[in-house]
Design an enzyme around this catalytic site. Structure first.
Site, PDB file in Angstrom:
ATOM      1  N   GLN A  97     -72.451   5.505 -26.694  1.00  0.00           N
ATOM      2  CA  GLN A  97     -72.703   6.604 -25.741  1.00  0.00           C
ATOM      3  C   GLN A  97     -73.607   6.100 -24.616  1.00  0.00           C
ATOM      4  O   GLN A  97     -74.227   5.033 -24.752  1.00  0.00           O
ATOM      5  CB  GLN A  97     -73.364   7.784 -26.471  1.00  0.00           C
ATOM      6  CG  GLN A  97     -74.538   7.389 -27.358  1.00  0.00           C
ATOM      7  CD  GLN A  97     -74.709   8.271 -28.595  1.00  0.00           C
ATOM      8  OE1 GLN A  97     -74.252   9.430 -28.676  1.00  0.00           O
ATOM      9  NE2 GLN A  97     -75.394   7.727 -29.590  1.00  0.00           N
ATOM     10  N   GLU A 148     -77.770   7.174 -38.938  1.00  0.00           N
ATOM     11  CA  GLU A 148     -77.685   7.280 -37.472  1.00  0.00           C
ATOM     12  C   GLU A 148     -76.640   6.278 -36.982  1.00  0.00           C
ATOM     13  O   GLU A 148     -76.651   5.115 -37.390  1.00  0.00           O
ATOM     14  CB  GLU A 148     -79.056   6.990 -36.869  1.00  0.00           C
ATOM     15  CG  GLU A 148     -79.071   6.651 -35.381  1.00  0.00           C
ATOM     16  CD  GLU A 148     -78.470   7.723 -34.473  1.00  0.00           C
ATOM     17  OE1 GLU A 148     -78.897   8.882 -34.566  1.00  0.00           O
ATOM     18  OE2 GLU A 148     -77.573   7.378 -33.703  1.00  0.00           O
ATOM     19  N   ASP A 193     -71.597   5.918 -39.179  1.00  0.00           N
ATOM     20  CA  ASP A 193     -71.096   7.249 -38.818  1.00  0.00           C
ATOM     21  C   ASP A 193     -71.430   8.182 -39.985  1.00  0.00           C
ATOM     22  O   ASP A 193     -71.047   7.889 -41.138  1.00  0.00           O
ATOM     23  CB  ASP A 193     -69.580   7.139 -38.603  1.00  0.00           C
ATOM     24  CG  ASP A 193     -68.932   8.480 -38.316  1.00  0.00           C
ATOM     25  OD1 ASP A 193     -67.882   8.483 -37.659  1.00  0.00           O
ATOM     26  OD2 ASP A 193     -69.475   9.515 -38.746  1.00  0.00           O
ATOM     27  N   GLY A 194     -72.102   9.269 -39.701  1.00  0.00           N
ATOM     28  CA  GLY A 194     -72.518  10.180 -40.766  1.00  0.00           C
ATOM     29  C   GLY A 194     -71.362  10.727 -41.574  1.00  0.00           C
ATOM     30  O   GLY A 194     -71.475  10.934 -42.790  1.00  0.00           O
ATOM     31  N   ASP A 254     -78.648  16.514 -37.645  1.00  0.00           N
ATOM     32  CA  ASP A 254     -79.280  16.577 -36.322  1.00  0.00           C
ATOM     33  C   ASP A 254     -78.417  15.773 -35.356  1.00  0.00           C
ATOM     34  O   ASP A 254     -78.741  14.649 -34.968  1.00  0.00           O
ATOM     35  CB  ASP A 254     -80.699  15.995 -36.401  1.00  0.00           C
ATOM     36  CG  ASP A 254     -81.377  15.942 -35.042  1.00  0.00           C
ATOM     37  OD1 ASP A 254     -82.310  15.116 -34.878  1.00  0.00           O
ATOM     38  OD2 ASP A 254     -80.962  16.702 -34.144  1.00  0.00           O
ATOM     39  N   THR A 256     -75.537  15.221 -32.004  1.00  0.00           N
ATOM     40  CA  THR A 256     -75.230  15.607 -30.633  1.00  0.00           C
ATOM     41  C   THR A 256     -74.234  16.762 -30.703  1.00  0.00           C
ATOM     42  O   THR A 256     -73.876  17.221 -31.791  1.00  0.00           O
ATOM     43  CB  THR A 256     -74.574  14.399 -29.909  1.00  0.00           C
ATOM     44  OG1 THR A 256     -73.616  13.815 -30.797  1.00  0.00           O
ATOM     45  CG2 THR A 256     -75.601  13.362 -29.525  1.00  0.00           C
ATOM     46  N   ASP A 257     -73.780  17.225 -29.550  1.00  0.00           N
ATOM     47  CA  ASP A 257     -72.772  18.282 -29.527  1.00  0.00           C
ATOM     48  C   ASP A 257     -71.416  17.737 -29.992  1.00  0.00           C
ATOM     49  O   ASP A 257     -71.258  16.513 -30.095  1.00  0.00           O
ATOM     50  CB  ASP A 257     -72.690  18.850 -28.095  1.00  0.00           C
ATOM     51  CG  ASP A 257     -73.930  19.683 -27.761  1.00  0.00           C
ATOM     52  OD1 ASP A 257     -74.859  19.131 -27.146  1.00  0.00           O
ATOM     53  OD2 ASP A 257     -73.989  20.846 -28.190  1.00  0.00           O
TER      54      ASP A 257
HETATM   55  N1  SAM Z   1     -81.736  17.645 -30.970  1.00  0.00           N
HETATM   56  C1  SAM Z   1     -80.497  17.164 -30.377  1.00  0.00           C
HETATM   57  C2  SAM Z   1     -79.537  18.295 -30.167  1.00  0.00           C
HETATM   58  O1  SAM Z   1     -79.797  19.375 -30.677  1.00  0.00           O
HETATM   59  O2  SAM Z   1     -78.542  18.060 -29.478  1.00  0.00           O
HETATM   60  C3  SAM Z   1     -79.923  16.060 -31.204  1.00  0.00           C
HETATM   61  C4  SAM Z   1     -80.779  14.865 -31.052  1.00  0.00           C
HETATM   62  S1  SAM Z   1     -80.378  13.410 -31.898  1.00  0.00           S
HETATM   63  C5  SAM Z   1     -80.804  12.303 -30.668  1.00  0.00           C
HETATM   64  C6  SAM Z   1     -78.613  13.334 -31.982  1.00  0.00           C
HETATM   65  C7  SAM Z   1     -78.232  12.036 -32.675  1.00  0.00           C
HETATM   66  O3  SAM Z   1     -76.946  12.129 -33.299  1.00  0.00           O
HETATM   67  C8  SAM Z   1     -78.138  10.822 -31.726  1.00  0.00           C
HETATM   68  O4  SAM Z   1     -79.100   9.861 -32.094  1.00  0.00           O
HETATM   69  C9  SAM Z   1     -76.715  10.287 -31.916  1.00  0.00           C
HETATM   70  O5  SAM Z   1     -76.619   8.890 -31.812  1.00  0.00           O
HETATM   71  C10 SAM Z   1     -76.421  10.794 -33.320  1.00  0.00           C
HETATM   72  N2  SAM Z   1     -75.013  10.855 -33.685  1.00  0.00           N
HETATM   73  C11 SAM Z   1     -73.974  11.326 -32.949  1.00  0.00           C
HETATM   74  N3  SAM Z   1     -72.817  11.240 -33.646  1.00  0.00           N
HETATM   75  C12 SAM Z   1     -73.141  10.724 -34.874  1.00  0.00           C
HETATM   76  C13 SAM Z   1     -72.380  10.398 -36.040  1.00  0.00           C
HETATM   77  N4  SAM Z   1     -71.051  10.605 -36.083  1.00  0.00           N
HETATM   78  N5  SAM Z   1     -73.041   9.889 -37.109  1.00  0.00           N
HETATM   79  C14 SAM Z   1     -74.389   9.686 -37.067  1.00  0.00           C
HETATM   80  N6  SAM Z   1     -75.162   9.944 -35.986  1.00  0.00           N
HETATM   81  C15 SAM Z   1     -74.540  10.474 -34.900  1.00  0.00           C
END
Ligand code: SAM
Length: 287
Positions: A31, A106, A138-139, A156, A158-159
């Site tokens: 990203q 993460e 990947d979660g 927690d 991303t969208d």
């Molecule tokens: N508080 C924020 C919100 O409400 O949008 C979220 C913050 S946190 C930085 C979001 C995290 O999700 C990021 O570090 C991103 O790299 C991670 N992320 C996105 N897709 C993911 C996945 N498939 N598996 C694990 N982590 C993921």
């Protein structure tokens, strides 16, 4: 002339931050990541043009995503965090003495590394806590392949755009259920209801086949523009949301965790949803 950061989450509406300084900006393997200074909110981190967290208001989101499930559970020993690369959730989970083991999965190592460097107050040393196990994956992949069990799962993410999309699927929720210990609970970031009302409906529709107690709780986070944001709640332990405020006051006192937003009263009140959200859930799910 100061530069500006315009959030790109919505087509017809956006928020703008003046940018006093850019600390880091790069396309990672997953990203676009930027961390910049803003006079009002301090350091701001955005992924793919969407504000993720700011020094100014992060406490609201991280306290509510962590202390509501953990204090409702009351004796969580093993916690799984999916996403959360900025370390704010991890920091708050580490404050719970009852927790013996924390796994954080993460997808983007650069988010962890750059947030440790440029947003040090988010993790505040939590990544060095001996209870913590960081997995870069990947979660969705992790919950599918792992055989570990947890008392609380906090998504927690991303969208549901880009790498985060898989964390809003039935398949992910089904495997989260498989990762939850008896009596456990999962919570997940679920967008700003007024702006992303479809996310509330689809999450409910996808979670409810696997969980007997599925609902939402909310809090207004200033930089998640458009009103209250919803946190999805999913558990097969229907007792967790029946505790009185008095019970929560006792547990909160025992925890001795200093908070700037969370309180037992806010905990209870946060499950009272705006009528338009209830209407959406009732109308959509009845079909
Ligand atoms: N508080 C924020 C919100 O409400 O949008 C979220 C913050 S946190 C930085 C979001 C995290 O999700 C990021 O570090 C991103 O790299 C991670 N992320 C996105 N897709 C993911 C996945 N498939 N598996 C694990 N982590 C993921």
């Amino acid at each position: 002339m100061k530069s500006a950061f315009n959030e790109t989450l919505y087509d017809a509406y956006s928020q703008e931050f003046t940018v006093d300084k850019v600390y880091f900006e790069q396309k990672t393997d997953h990203q676009h990541l930027i961390i910049f200074e803003n006079a009002k909110f301090g350091r701001v981190m955005a992924l793919d043009g969407i504000v993720q967290t700011t020094e100014g208001d992060e406490f609201i989101y991280h306290e509510m995503m962590t202390h509501v499930p953990l204090l409702a559970h009351g004796n969580a020993k093993r916690v799984l965090i999916i996403g959360g690369g900025d370390g704010g959730i991890l920091r708050e989970v580490c404050k719970h003495g009852s927790v013996e083991h924390i796994t954080q999965v993460e997808i983007d190592l650069q988010v962890v590394e750059m947030c440790k460097k440029y947003l040090p107050n988010h993790s505040a040393g939590a990544y060095d806590d001996p209870r913590v196990n960081i997995v870069i994956d990947d979660g969705a992949n992790y919950v599918r392949q792992s055989d570990e069990q947890f008392d609380v799962i906090i998504t927690d993410s991303t969208d549901p755009i880009g790498p985060g999309d898989v964390l809003f699927t039935s398949d992910y929720y089904q495997h989260c259920k498989a990762r939850l210990r008896e009596g456990g609970v999962m919570v997940a970031q679920n967008g700003v209801a007024f702006m992303q009302i479809d996310e509330v409906f689809t999450t409910a529709q996808r979670m409810q086949p696997y969980f007997t107690d599925q609902t939402f709780y909310c809090a207004a986070v200033p930089t998640y523009v458009g009103g209250v944001m919803t946190f999805a709640w999913a558990s097969n332990n229907d007792v967790l949301r029946t505790f009185s405020t008095g019970d929560l006051v006792e547990r909160f006192k025992q925890s001795a965790i200093p908070c700037r937003y969370y309180s037992p009263a806010i905990h209870q009140a946060s499950f009272a949803l705006p009528q338009y959200v209830i209407d959406e859930l009732e109308s959509g799910l009845d079909q």
